[in-house]
Design a protein around this motif. Sequence first.
Motif, PDB file in Angstrom:
ATOM      1  N   PHE A 127       4.452  -1.114   4.500  1.00  0.00           N
ATOM      2  CA  PHE A 127       3.981   0.114   5.189  1.00  0.00           C
ATOM      3  C   PHE A 127       3.789  -0.248   6.718  1.00  0.00           C
ATOM      4  O   PHE A 127       3.952   0.515   7.369  1.00  0.00           O
ATOM      5  CB  PHE A 127       2.713   0.638   4.284  1.00  0.00           C
ATOM      6  N   GLY A 128       2.976  -1.527   6.834  1.00  0.00           N
ATOM      7  CA  GLY A 128       2.470  -1.690   7.975  1.00  0.00           C
ATOM      8  C   GLY A 128       0.807  -1.643   8.292  1.00  0.00           C
ATOM      9  O   GLY A 128       0.676  -1.441   9.626  1.00  0.00           O
ATOM     10  N   CYS A 129       0.206  -1.824   7.488  1.00  0.00           N
ATOM     11  CA  CYS A 129      -1.395  -1.790   7.460  1.00  0.00           C
ATOM     12  C   CYS A 129      -1.734  -3.207   7.246  1.00  0.00           C
ATOM     13  O   CYS A 129      -0.912  -4.172   6.832  1.00  0.00           O
ATOM     14  CB  CYS A 129      -1.707  -1.108   6.635  1.00  0.00           C
ATOM     15  N   TYR A 130      -3.094  -3.333   7.626  1.00  0.00           N
ATOM     16  CA  TYR A 130      -3.341  -4.777   7.430  1.00  0.00           C
ATOM     17  C   TYR A 130      -4.110  -4.821   6.211  1.00  0.00           C
ATOM     18  O   TYR A 130      -4.610  -3.978   5.560  1.00  0.00           O
ATOM     19  CB  TYR A 130      -4.472  -5.248   8.576  1.00  0.00           C
ATOM     20  N   HIS A 131      -4.404  -6.260   5.923  1.00  0.00           N
ATOM     21  CA  HIS A 131      -5.051  -6.472   4.497  1.00  0.00           C
ATOM     22  C   HIS A 131      -6.261  -7.411   4.679  1.00  0.00           C
ATOM     23  O   HIS A 131      -6.220  -8.466   5.150  1.00  0.00           O
ATOM     24  CB  HIS A 131      -3.866  -7.186   3.741  1.00  0.00           C
ATOM     25  N   ASN A 132      -7.405  -7.149   4.426  1.00  0.00           N
ATOM     26  CA  ASN A 132      -8.545  -7.535   4.528  1.00  0.00           C
ATOM     27  C   ASN A 132      -8.753  -8.693   3.404  1.00  0.00           C
ATOM     28  O   ASN A 132      -8.820  -8.078   2.222  1.00  0.00           O
ATOM     29  CB  ASN A 132      -9.633  -6.627   4.791  1.00  0.00           C
ATOM     30  N   THR A 133      -9.003 -10.003   3.595  1.00  0.00           N
ATOM     31  CA  THR A 133      -9.309 -10.939   2.433  1.00  0.00           C
ATOM     32  C   THR A 133     -10.157 -10.737   1.483  1.00  0.00           C
ATOM     33  O   THR A 133     -10.222 -11.260   0.428  1.00  0.00           O
ATOM     34  CB  THR A 133      -9.124 -12.458   3.022  1.00  0.00           C
ATOM     35  N   GLY A 134     -11.474 -10.023   2.132  1.00  0.00           N
ATOM     36  CA  GLY A 134     -12.598 -10.357   1.404  1.00  0.00           C
ATOM     37  C   GLY A 134     -13.266 -11.807   1.578  1.00  0.00           C
ATOM     38  O   GLY A 134     -12.668 -12.550   2.179  1.00  0.00           O
ATOM     39  N   GLU A 135     -14.586 -11.951   1.260  1.00  0.00           N
ATOM     40  CA  GLU A 135     -15.311 -13.245   1.395  1.00  0.00           C
ATOM     41  C   GLU A 135     -14.754 -14.304   0.881  1.00  0.00           C
ATOM     42  O   GLU A 135     -14.986 -15.315   1.076  1.00  0.00           O
ATOM     43  CB  GLU A 135     -16.743 -12.943   1.428  1.00  0.00           C
TER      44      GLU A 135
END
Length: 512
Positions: free
Chosen positions: A175-183
Amino acid sequence: MDSILAFLGSIPWWEWLLIGLLLVALYDITQKKHTIRHNFPVVGNIRYFLESFGPELRQYIVANNREELPFNRQQRAWIYSSAKQENNFQGFGTDQDITSAGYIFINPALLPLKLAPDNPNYNQPYTAPGAKVIGLFHKRRKPYHPPSIVNISGMSFGSLSATAIESLNKGAKKFGCYHNTGEGGLSPYHKFGADVVVNIGTSYFGIRDNNGNFVMEKLVKLVEENPFVRMLELKLSQGAKPGKGGVLPAAKISAEIAEIRHVEMGKDVISPASHSAFSDIPTMVAFIESMAAETGLPVGIKSAVGKLELWHELADYMLETGKGPDFITIDGGEGGTGAAPPSFADHVSLPFVYGFSKIYQIFQKRGLTSRITFIASGKLGLPESAIMAFAMGADLVNVGREAMLSIGCIQAQICHTNRCPSGVATQSKWLQSGIDPTLKSERFYNYIKTLTKEILEISHAAGYEHPCQFTMEDVDLAMGDNNRIQPLCDAYGYTKDVVPFTSIADLLKIRT
């Protein structure tokens, strides 16, 4: 032939039943389309059987479409159907109580926006980059222009399964969105091509020494070796359990997780409630600036909202020094994708609308909103909720539990037990093996594409090209049983600052 028929005729009915059940079990185990059937052969079919007439059963005996929480059945059905590209429309009008307190009304224009053939959304109705370039004001070496207004919130590998993280990352890439890893740190399952935001919590997982202290050299190395890492997010707290560190039981720590997080096997990992790398606002800003200088990346903070004294101090310090976070993620108290004590999840920190409105005004009064990208988080993965967040001043929206639902979560609410039946929030190899990342990544892609498309369509209905153009006069809230409504500006006591915007076509020309 007669002997074969005679043999078959001699088999008692209950053996035929067992043979049939065995064949069903074999089919369930080998298929990958339905996680529940794979993980629970034969009996898993009961869930789908009950689901086939569940709405009627609940409608008249248990609950209606709007009574379940945290996401009611109608909301979940919209996410599921969007993810599967099925009919997500609604017939016979709304079944909501539109006079209930807090009900959202979005005001359409008399004449909606008419897209010209050269408008990017004419042929791509789900293209919506962020309106701001993150890190531009502070002159970071690697500023970031988010390609999508909707992105994946911080959910760790360890809390979520490997196959769930992989599915989300592959869908985000498409899609082209970012992915936050979480801590929980950057894992191999975050490395399938999507832009990544590395979340840095109090335990500094993946970038720590043996005593749990932050190590700058490890962070620099991580960023250099993984150029898809586009931003760093310093997590001060989260909506589900602000002021309380997480606990990863020893039983859940595999060799893989131990290596990724740089922790020991066989011991509970208890994250402290506060950071050891700084102790007050000046040292926190210095820490942010040092990470930005060493990596070149934009650095922001994530927090739930409660007491406001230190927020005022942060805003004053940023105004005085010209330094500070490039973005601020506000997490509502209604959020939470993992485990939390009920007292924290239910009562500690403000819900998104109250928390965000207070923080936005603090920075607005000091003329700082143009320097900061505001990211909203907390049950905002439905079109009307996202529109409200944009109208209040949010520049981007992060989705967590809605993303989980799109890849198969059934809201069993046992994320904290390691027995998630859908394989999304568990480290059980058997349960997570039911998730096919190829299929589930496509479903997440379909969901976020549909969500963005509907956000844009509502924007067009209101006469706007981009949701950043929404004002607080464009959204009204029902005040309850007094038959009154109020625009957001009256309900929360401010009017959001205008976000500079020319066109989506111009946003697509920005290169970072």
